[in-house]
Design a protein around this motif. Structure first.
Motif: not given
Lengths: 176, 245
Positions: A137-162
Motif C-alpha cells: 500500500i505504502n509504495e503504490v499509494m503515492t502522493a499524486d494519487i492520494v493528494i486529490p482524495y485528501i483535498n476532497h475529503i477535507t473540503t467536504k468534512l469542513t463544509t459539513h462540520f459547519g
C-alpha cells in the motif's frame, strides 16, 4: 528528484508527488499541521524527502531553490490502483468525484479523531476497499494519487462540520 | 426502544455524523444503511425532527415473554434492597437501568380479595434478569418508575439529618485559603465515610451485634432509618445532659 551537489557528496531530494510514498506524504502533511515556523517546516520536510541527512548543510539560497522546485501537488483522481495482482477501485459520484456519502464521511470523521497522525492511510484503504494489512500500500499509494482524495475529503468534512455546528445552537439537543 | 439502545444513545457524546446517524436510527427505528445516501441537510432535518421523549409515567406491569412483573411499592423497600439500589444508582444509574429494573419490578401473586404478594427478594438472580431486560424491555415502560424511585430516595436522604454532612451548603468560592483546605479535608472525610456508611449504620442499629445484620437488612428501610434517627437523638440528649451536669 532534485540532486544537491555538495562536492564531497550528493543528496537526492524527492520533489515530485509521484516519487513520494504514502508514509512520507503522511509525515509531510503532519509537519504542515503541527509546525508554524517556515524555515523549520521546510527543514523537517526536506528531512523526510532526502536520502542523506547532510542536506542540513545547504545554504539559504539552495534551500529556497529547492523549495521552489518542489511540486507536491496533484488534482487528478485515479480511480483504480493495482497492488500486487489485485486491482482496487474507488466509488465515484455523479459529479465525477470520489463518492463521499454519509457512510464514508462518518467513517472518515472517526479516523481523523481516533488516528489524527495516520488517518490518511485509513481513508485511502476505506475508499479503495483495501485491507490495511495488504503489502505494498505504502509504495503504490503515492502522493499524486492520494493528494486529490485528501483535498476532497477535507473540503467536504469542513463544509459539513459547519452545518453540524449549527445544531449546537438550533434544533435537537439530544446529543449534547 | 429497548434498554440497551437507550444506554447506547446516552453514550453518544459528540455531534458527529456517526452519532447523528446512530441517534436517528435508534429513535426512528430506521436501519443505519438507509441514511447513508442522505445529504447532510436531510440528515440534519431528520435529526431535528426526532427528539427523544421518554414517558414520564412508565408502566406498573412489564412482561418477559408472557410473565408479568410488577413495580413494588417503594415504601416497602428493605434496607438491603435500598443498599443494592444505591449501589446501582450512585454509579452511573443510566448504565445500570437493567439492574435497577430487576430490583424494582418483581414476580408477584395476586389472589382475588387478597393483598398482592411479591416474590422473595433474596431468590432473585439480578444479573440474569438484568441481562434479559437489556434487550427485551422497552425503556419507556420502566423509565418513569425509575425516575419516581430516584425522586423517592432523594426525599429519604433529605428527611434524615444523619445523611447531611453540611458540605453541600458551603460555597467554596466564598472561602479563604485556610477554609478551603478544611473544606477539601471534609470532602475527603465524607467520601471515606460514604464507603463505610452502610456498615456503620448496620453496626449502630444492631448495637454491634453482627448476628442481627441479616434481620436488619430485611427490615423496612424507613423503619431502620427512623430507629437510627431516634438512637442518634437519644445519644445527643445524653451527651448534652452530661455536659450540663
Amino acid at each position: 528528484m532534485i540532486e544537491l551537489d555538495f562536492k564531497e557528496y550528493k543528496v537526492n531530494i524527492k520533489s515530485e508527488a509521484s516519487e513520494i510514498n504514502l508514509d512520507e506524504l503522511i509525515k509531510v502533511t503532519n509537519v504542515f499541521r503541527d509546525d508554524k515556523s517556515n524555515i523549520k517546516i521546510w527543514f523537517r520536510i526536506l528531512g523526510i524527502l532526502s536520502d542523506d541527512e547532510r542536506y542540513v548543510y545547504m545554504s539559504d539560497d539552495m534551500l529556497f531553490d529547492v523549495i521552489g522546485k518542489l511540486n507536491i501537488n496533484s488534482s487528478e483522481y485515479i480511480k483504480e490502483v493495482k497492488i500486487g495482482d489485485e486491482t482496487y477501485t474507488a466509488e465515484f459520484d455523479d459529479e465525477g468525484k470520489p463518492k463521499l456519502n454519509l457512510f464514508y464521511l462518518s467513517e472518515l470523521e472517526e479516523f481523523i479523531n481516533v488516528n489524527p497522525d495516520g488517518w490518511v492511510k485509513d481513508a485511502m484503504c476505506l475508499l479503495f476497499k483495501i485491507d490495511k494489512n495488504t503489502d505494498g500500500i505504502n509504495e503504490v499509494m503515492t502522493a499524486d494519487i492520494v493528494i486529490p482524495y485528501i483535498n476532497h475529503i477535507t473540503t467536504k468534512l469542513t463544509t459539513h462540520f459547519g452545518k453540524l455546528n449549527e445544531l449546537l445552537t438550533n434544533g435537537n439537543k439530544g446529543l449534547h | 426502544m429497548v434498554i440497551r439502545d437507550y444506554i447506547k444513545l446516552t453514550n453518544l457524546s459528540d455531534v458527529s455524523i456517526k452519532s447523528m446517524m446512530i441517534y436517528i436510527s435508534l429513535v426512528t427505528g430506521k436501519v443505519e444503511e438507509e441514511l447513508h445516501n442522505l445529504s447532510i441537510d436531510e440528515l440534519v432535518n431528520l435529526y431535528n425532527e426526532n427528539n427523544l421523549e421518554l414517558d414520564s409515567n412508565g408502566r406498573n406491569v412489564i412482561k418477559i415473554d408472557t410473565t408479568p412483573l410488577q413495580i413494588i411499592n417503594f415504601n416497602t423497600v428493605s434496607l438491603g434492597q435500598f443498599i443494592d439500589l444505591e449501589h446501582y444508582i450512585s454509579d452511573n444509574w443510566v448504565k445500570n437501568i437493567p439492574f435497577i429494573t430487576a430490583i424494582l419490578y418483581r414476580l408477584f401473586d395476586k389472589q382475588p380479595l387478597k393483598e398482592i404478594i411479591f416474590e422473595d427478594y433474596s431468590t432473585i438472580d439480578i444479573k440474569e434478569r438484568a441481562n434479559i431486560f437489556l434487550d427485551t424491555i422497552n425503556i419507556n415502560h420502566v423509565y418513569g418508575n425509575i425516575m419516581k424511585y430516584i425522586k423517592w430516595r432523594e426525599s429519604i436522604f433529605s428527611t434524615y439529618s444523619f445523611f447531611d454532612n453540611g458540605i453541600n451548603d458551603i460555597n467554596p468560592d466564598e472561602l479563604n485559603e485556610e477554609e478551603l483546605e478544611i473544606y477539601y479535608d471534609e470532602i475527603n472525610n465524607a467520601e471515606k465515610s460514604k464507603k463505610s456508611m452502610w456498615q456503620d449504620i448496620l453496626t449502630k442499629v444492631s448495637e454491634g451485634d453482627i448476628t442481627r445484620f441479616d434481620k436488619i437488612l430485611e427490615t423496612n428501610v424507613i423503619l431502620v432509618f427512623n430507629r437510627l434517627d431516634n438512637m442518634i437523638s437519644e445519644s445527643n440528649k445524653i451527651n448534652k445532659s452530661d455536659i450540663i451536669t
